[in-house]
Design an enzyme around this catalytic site. Structure first.
Site, short mmCIF file in Angstrom:
data_model
loop_
_atom_site.label_atom_id
_atom_site.label_comp_id
_atom_site.label_asym_id
_atom_site.label_seq_id
_atom_site.Cartn_x
_atom_site.Cartn_y
_atom_site.Cartn_z
N HIS A 54 43.72 27.79 38.39
CA HIS A 54 43.14 29.27 38.78
C HIS A 54 44.44 29.52 37.90
CE1 HIS A 54 42.65 31.24 42.23
NE2 HIS A 54 43.56 32.07 41.36
N ASP A 87 38.85 23.85 42.46
CA ASP A 87 40.20 24.45 41.57
C ASP A 87 41.60 24.64 42.42
OD1 ASP A 87 41.28 26.99 40.99
OD2 ASP A 87 40.69 28.21 42.00
N GLY A 131 48.15 37.18 42.77
CA GLY A 131 49.25 36.69 43.43
C GLY A 131 49.21 35.81 44.62
N ASN A 132 48.45 36.06 45.47
CA ASN A 132 47.96 34.87 47.09
C ASN A 132 47.75 33.55 46.30
OD1 ASN A 132 48.02 37.85 48.85
ND2 ASN A 132 49.14 36.30 49.33
N SER A 133 46.97 33.66 45.18
CA SER A 133 46.35 32.46 45.23
C SER A 133 47.25 31.39 45.16
CB SER A 133 45.34 32.37 43.76
OG SER A 133 44.70 33.20 43.80
N LEU A 155 25.45 10.82 46.00
CA LEU A 155 23.62 10.81 46.23
C LEU A 155 22.72 11.22 44.68
CD1 LEU A 155 22.95 9.69 48.48
CD2 LEU A 155 22.98 12.12 49.08
N GLY A 156 23.04 12.05 44.05
CA GLY A 156 22.01 11.83 42.99
C GLY A 156 20.84 12.27 42.92
N VAL A 157 21.11 13.56 44.30
CA VAL A 157 19.47 14.66 44.68
C VAL A 157 19.78 16.04 44.16
CG1 VAL A 157 18.67 12.65 45.96
CG2 VAL A 157 20.38 14.29 46.85
N LEU A 158 18.89 16.65 44.04
CA LEU A 158 18.84 18.34 43.88
C LEU A 158 18.07 18.45 45.84
CD1 LEU A 158 17.97 19.05 40.04
CD2 LEU A 158 19.71 18.34 41.13
N ILE A 159 18.71 19.59 46.01
CA ILE A 159 18.58 19.40 47.26
C ILE A 159 17.99 21.50 47.24
CG2 ILE A 159 19.47 17.92 48.78
CD1 ILE A 159 22.21 20.03 49.24
#
Length: 469
Positions: free
Chosen positions: A110, A140, A212-214, A269-273
Site C-alpha cells: 500500500h 501487503d 509513514g511507518n508502513s 486446500l479448497g475448504v471453507l472453515i
C-alpha cells in the site's frame, strides 16, 4: 539514620530498575543505515474538468481554442473568474529496509500502490530511483530494486517463529515524514488473524506506529529484523497501542518468490472453515473448543481429492496443532505447491489421518451467489421452523443434491441457533437430510437437552450452527 538508609535503598532500587531496561542506542546505530524512506509520485487521477463561470463551454471545448484564449480564460485576470487549475500529482511516503547489498528493498504494497515514480532516500541523504520488482496484495508486500545499488548496507534477518510474547521490539521509520524515528515496545500477541489478511499470522505489538511507518522494520534486541510494520488498529486515525507487523519468515518467503519468479504461489486446500465454539465442540464430542471446522469442501479441490468432508474438524496440520480456525490458512499458504501435508481430523468422534497433495491458491476466490427461493408451500416441522423442498433453480445454482429449505422461523431452538428463512439445511447431528420426510425423521431422534450441529447453506456458502432441542 533510618531516613538516610531509606533514601539510599530507593536510589539503589531505581538504578537497578534503570539498568534492567534495554539500551537501544547500539541497535539503532548499527541498523539505521539499512532503513530507507520511500517517497512515491503518481499521476493525477483525472484531467482538469469542469465549467467556467459565465462561459457557455466546458474544459474540452476550451482546449480547442487557440492557446492565447486558453491562457486568458484560465488566468486570474479572466473576467469570468478563471477556471480549475491543473490537477496536482499525488505523493505519498513510507518506509522500507534493504535486505541485499545489490539493492533489494522490502516495503508494504500500500506504500507504492499506483506509483509512477519511486525514490528511495538513504540515511546519508542520497536519493536513488527504484523500480518495482513485484507485489503481493494478499500479504501487503512489495519488493523494490534500487537501480544504482551497489554494496549497500543491509539488515540482519532474524526468525519471527522464535519470538515470544512480552519480548522487547523496536521500530525505525518515518511517521508523518519525520525520518528515522525510533519507537519501542513489546510483543503483545502472535499469530493474529485480521479480516482482510487470512494468510498472514500477524505479530501484534504496542510499538507506536503511525502513517509513514508502513513498510519499516521491526527489530528484536539482537538487532535482527523480525517483522514489517504494516497496520494499526485505531478508532481515531492515529496510534492507539495496537500495531501489527508481517512476520519476517513469511515476508522472506514472499520476497524470494517475487525475486526469483516474479509472482507468489501459495498452498491451497479448497475448504471453507469456521471457528469451533463451546457449543460446537460439545455437539461434535470435543472436550474443549479447538481445531478448524470444515463447513464446505470445494468441488475439484485438493481437499475433495484427499477425502475430506464437511463436518470434519482439522486438529493438526503436518504435526502442528490447529487451536483456532485462523491457524489453518497460514499453515496451508506456507506449504509449497505440490507438497503432501498430513492432516489429523476428527470425524464421527474418531481421529483419522489424511494425506493431502496441496494445490495452488487461485488468483481470486470465487463466490457463489444466492438465488431467491420459490417452489411449493412449506411443511410444518418441529424446532420452531417450517421447511419445504429446495427449489430446483436454487439446487442447480448452489450445486445441492439434497436438503430442505427453511420457509419460516418462529420462536424455538432454530431461531436461537441463528437459522434464517431461505437457509438450506443439509445435515443435522451429523446425519444427512435429503427431503422433508428425512428431516422430520432425523429431528424426531434428536437427544433432549444436548447441543447438536446443523449444517446450512446460506447464499451459496455452508456454515455450521448449534441448536439445543
Amino acid at each position: 539514620m533510618l531516613m538516610m538508609s531509606l533514601l539510599v535503598f530507593l536510589a539503589w532500587s531505581q538504578t537497578v530498575a534503570a539498568r534492567s531496561l534495554p539500551d537501544f542506542t547500539e541497535l539503532v546505530e548499527n541498523n539505521s543505515g539499512a532503513v530507507v524512506n520511500i517517497s512515491t509520485t503518481s499521476a493525477p487521477s483525472q484531467k482538469r474538468s469542469g465549467n467556467y463561470p459565465g462561459l457557455p463551454f466546458d474544459e474540452r471545448q476550451l482546449e480547442q481554442l487557440p492557446e492565447f484564449f486558453q491562457d486568458f480564460f484560465r488566468g486570474p485576470q479572466s473576467p469570468f473568474g478563471g477556471g480549475p487549475g491543473p490537477a496536482e500529482p499525488r505523493r505519498s511516503m513510507g518506509s522500507g529496509f534493504i535486505v541485499s547489498s545489490d539493492g533489494y528493498v522490502l516495503t508494504n504494497n500500500h506504500v507504492i500502490e499506483g506509483a509512477d515514480e519511486i525514490v528511495v532516500r538513504l540515511s546519508d541523504r542520497r536519493e536513488l530511483p527504484a523500480t518495482l520488482v513485484g507485489t503481493d496484495s494478499r500479504s501487503d508486500m512489495a519488493v523494490l530494486k534500487i537501480e544504482d545499488g551497489d554494496d549497500l548496507p543491509v539488515v540482519k534477518v532474524g526468525r519471527s517463529r522464535e519470538l515470544k510474547v512480552g519480548e522487547w521490539v523496536l521500530a525505525i521509520g518515518s511517521p508523518f515524514g519525520f525520518d528515522y524515528t525510533v519507537t519501542a515496545g513489546i510483543v503483545s500477541a502472535l499469530g493474529r488473524s485480521l479480516p482482510t489478511e487470512n494468510y498472514v499470522p500477524f505479530i501484534q505489538t504496542d510499538v507506536a506506529i503511525n502513517p509513514g511507518n508502513s513498510g519499516g522494520p521491526l527489530f528484536n534486541l539482537d538487532g535482527e529484523v523480525v517483522g514489517i510494520n504494516s497496520q494499526i488498529y485505531t478508532r481515531s486515525g492515529g496510534f492507539m497501542g495496537v500495531s501489527f507487523a508481517i512476520p519476517i519468515d513469511d515476508a522472506m518467503n514472499v520476497f524470494r518468490q517475487i525475486r526469483d519468479n516474479g509472482t507468489v504461489a501459495r498452498g491451497w486446500l479448497g475448504v471453507l472453515i469456521q471457528e469451533v465454539n463451546r457449543d460446537l465442540a460439545e455437539s461434535f464430542g470435543l472436550k474443549r473448543p479447538r481445531g478448524a471446522l470444515i463447513a464446505e469442501v470445494m468441488a475439484g479441490s485438493p481437499a475433495e481429492d484427499a477425502g475430506l468432508e464437511a463436518g470434519d474438524i482439522v486438529l493438526e496440520y503436518d504435526g502442528d496443532a490447529v487451536e483456532l480456525s485462523s491457524d489453518l490458512p497460514p499453515m496451508v499458504g506456507r506449504t509449497a505447491v505440490g507438497d503432501t501435508a498430513k492432516l489429523t481430523v476428527l470425524r464421527e468422534g474418531d481421529e483419522i489421518t489424511l494425506d493431502v497433495a496441496i494445490g495452488k491458491l487461485p488468483a481470486q476466490d470465487g463466490e457463489q451467489a444466492g438465488v431467491p427461493s420459490g417452489g411449493q408451500g412449506p411443511s410444518p416441522a418441529p424446532l420452531g421452523l417450517a421447511v419445504e423442498p429446495v427449489p430446483s433453480e436454487l439446487a442447480d445454482s448452489a450445486g445441492l443434491t439434497g436438503g430442505v429449505m427453511v420457509a419460516s422461523v418462529g420462536r424455538g431452538p432454530a431461531q436461537d441457533a441463528g437459522i434464517r428463512p431461505r437457509d438450506v439445511i443439509t445435515e443435522i447431528h451429523r446425519k444427512p437430510v435429503h427431503s422433508v420426510e428425512e428431516f422430520r425423521q432425523v429431528v424426531s431422534e434428536l437427544p433432549d437437552g444436548r447441543a447438536v450441529s446443523v449444517r446450512v447453506v446460506r447464499q451459496g456458502r455452508a456454515i455450521y450452527l448449534v441448536m439445543k432441542p
